[in-house]
Design a protein around this motif. Structure first.
Motif, PDB file in Angstrom:
ATOM      1  N   PHE A  35       0.999  -1.203   0.560  1.00 45.69           N
ATOM      2  CA  PHE A  35       0.183  -0.227   0.176  1.00 45.69           C
ATOM      3  C   PHE A  35       0.865   1.632   0.025  1.00 45.69           C
ATOM      4  O   PHE A  35       0.230   1.927  -0.913  1.00 45.69           O
ATOM      5  N   GLY A  36       1.481   1.066   0.713  1.00 48.14           N
ATOM      6  CA  GLY A  36       2.932   2.511   0.901  1.00 48.14           C
ATOM      7  C   GLY A  36       3.094   2.222  -0.558  1.00 48.14           C
ATOM      8  O   GLY A  36       3.726   4.124  -0.893  1.00 48.14           O
ATOM      9  N   SER A  37       3.779   1.837  -1.312  1.00 50.75           N
ATOM     10  CA  SER A  37       4.772   1.934  -2.291  1.00 50.75           C
ATOM     11  C   SER A  37       3.369   2.055  -3.866  1.00 50.75           C
ATOM     12  O   SER A  37       3.528   3.427  -4.640  1.00 50.75           O
ATOM     13  N   GLY A  38       2.413   1.926  -3.681  1.00 52.80           N
ATOM     14  CA  GLY A  38       0.941   2.076  -4.433  1.00 52.80           C
ATOM     15  C   GLY A  38       0.986   3.264  -3.971  1.00 52.80           C
ATOM     16  O   GLY A  38       0.778   4.308  -5.090  1.00 52.80           O
ATOM     17  N   ILE A  39       1.029   3.822  -2.720  1.00 51.67           N
ATOM     18  CA  ILE A  39       0.532   5.356  -2.653  1.00 51.67           C
ATOM     19  C   ILE A  39       1.676   5.960  -3.030  1.00 51.67           C
ATOM     20  O   ILE A  39       1.723   7.799  -3.251  1.00 51.67           O
ATOM     21  N   ARG A  40       2.825   5.415  -2.914  1.00 53.99           N
ATOM     22  CA  ARG A  40       3.948   6.808  -3.096  1.00 53.99           C
ATOM     23  C   ARG A  40       4.313   6.910  -4.583  1.00 53.99           C
ATOM     24  O   ARG A  40       4.047   7.651  -5.644  1.00 53.99           O
ATOM     25  N   MET A  41       3.670   5.676  -5.791  1.00 50.12           N
ATOM     26  CA  MET A  41       3.952   5.178  -7.258  1.00 50.12           C
ATOM     27  C   MET A  41       2.514   6.674  -7.806  1.00 50.12           C
ATOM     28  O   MET A  41       3.083   7.245  -8.552  1.00 50.12           O
ATOM     29  N   LEU A  42       1.840   6.854  -7.156  1.00 51.40           N
ATOM     30  CA  LEU A  42       0.155   7.397  -7.627  1.00 51.40           C
ATOM     31  C   LEU A  42       1.274   8.851  -7.462  1.00 51.40           C
ATOM     32  O   LEU A  42       0.697   9.900  -8.156  1.00 51.40           O
ATOM     33  N   LEU A  43       1.248   9.716  -6.293  1.00 54.39           N
ATOM     34  CA  LEU A  43       1.743  10.777  -6.268  1.00 54.39           C
ATOM     35  C   LEU A  43       2.959  11.014  -6.654  1.00 54.39           C
ATOM     36  O   LEU A  43       3.061  11.911  -7.010  1.00 54.39           O
ATOM     37  N   LEU A  44       3.795  10.432  -7.383  1.00 56.11           N
ATOM     38  CA  LEU A  44       4.891  10.283  -7.994  1.00 56.11           C
ATOM     39  C   LEU A  44       3.654  10.549  -9.568  1.00 56.11           C
ATOM     40  O   LEU A  44       4.475  11.445 -10.421  1.00 56.11           O
ATOM     41  N   HIS A  45       3.224  10.269 -10.017  1.00 57.22           N
ATOM     42  CA  HIS A  45       2.452  10.465 -11.192  1.00 57.22           C
ATOM     43  C   HIS A  45       2.000  11.071 -11.144  1.00 57.22           C
ATOM     44  O   HIS A  45       1.784  12.055 -11.958  1.00 57.22           O
ATOM     45  N   ILE A  46       1.056  12.027  -9.797  1.00 56.84           N
ATOM     46  CA  ILE A  46       0.558  13.530 -10.346  1.00 56.84           C
ATOM     47  C   ILE A  46       1.930  14.446 -10.187  1.00 56.84           C
ATOM     48  O   ILE A  46       1.054  14.756 -11.420  1.00 56.84           O
ATOM     49  N   LYS A  47       3.117  14.079  -9.839  1.00 55.85           N
ATOM     50  CA  LYS A  47       3.289  14.882  -9.830  1.00 55.85           C
ATOM     51  C   LYS A  47       4.692  15.130 -11.316  1.00 55.85           C
ATOM     52  O   LYS A  47       3.916  16.141 -11.848  1.00 55.85           O
ATOM     53  N   ILE A  48       5.126  13.885 -12.037  1.00 56.84           N
ATOM     54  CA  ILE A  48       4.578  14.327 -13.468  1.00 56.84           C
ATOM     55  C   ILE A  48       3.968  14.644 -14.305  1.00 56.84           C
ATOM     56  O   ILE A  48       4.505  15.492 -14.810  1.00 56.84           O
ATOM     57  N   LYS A  49       2.856  14.579 -14.087  1.00 56.86           N
ATOM     58  CA  LYS A  49       1.662  15.331 -14.458  1.00 56.86           C
ATOM     59  C   LYS A  49       1.700  16.921 -14.635  1.00 56.86           C
ATOM     60  O   LYS A  49       0.916  17.255 -15.580  1.00 56.86           O
ATOM     61  N   SER A  50       1.340  17.221 -13.417  1.00 58.65           N
ATOM     62  CA  SER A  50       1.903  18.628 -12.849  1.00 58.65           C
ATOM     63  C   SER A  50       2.865  19.364 -13.282  1.00 58.65           C
ATOM     64  O   SER A  50       2.594  20.207 -13.811  1.00 58.65           O
ATOM     65  N   ILE A  51       3.744  18.516 -13.865  1.00 60.54           N
ATOM     66  CA  ILE A  51       5.355  19.373 -14.645  1.00 60.54           C
ATOM     67  C   ILE A  51       5.151  18.694 -15.918  1.00 60.54           C
ATOM     68  O   ILE A  51       5.238  19.409 -16.379  1.00 60.54           O
ATOM     69  N   GLN A  52       4.866  17.929 -16.278  1.00 61.63           N
ATOM     70  CA  GLN A  52       4.570  18.069 -17.956  1.00 61.63           C
ATOM     71  C   GLN A  52       2.933  19.470 -18.357  1.00 61.63           C
ATOM     72  O   GLN A  52       3.691  20.106 -19.366  1.00 61.63           O
TER      73      GLN A  52
END
Length: 68
Positions: A48-65
């Motif tokens: 669950f921790g890794s899944g949440i971390r990956m989800l936050l990374l996805h959101i951060k990448i999309k906001s940078i793009q």
């Protein structure tokens, strides 16, 4: 080998967390709180921790793009 997107990985990790949680519930129901039940809960927590971390990374990448 092709790299997976963080969104796909987060879905996989969260699904694994759900599966390990279900296994832990089944283990506790059948034989009580033993080492195996605690081990399954530990694995589910890490997933669950890794899944949440990956989800936050996805959101951060999309906001940078979006900013580009």
């Amino acid at each position: 080998m092709r790299h997976q997107s963080p969104l796909k990985l987060s879905i996989i990790y969260i699904c694994l967390g759900i599966v390990f949680t279900a296994f832990a519930i089944q283990s506790v129901t059948s034989s009580g709180w033993g080492f195996f039940a605690y081990f399954l809960i530990l694995i589910a927590t890490l997933d669950f921790g890794s899944g949440i971390r990956m989800l936050l990374l996805h959101i951060k990448i999309k906001s940078i793009q979006k900013k580009k």
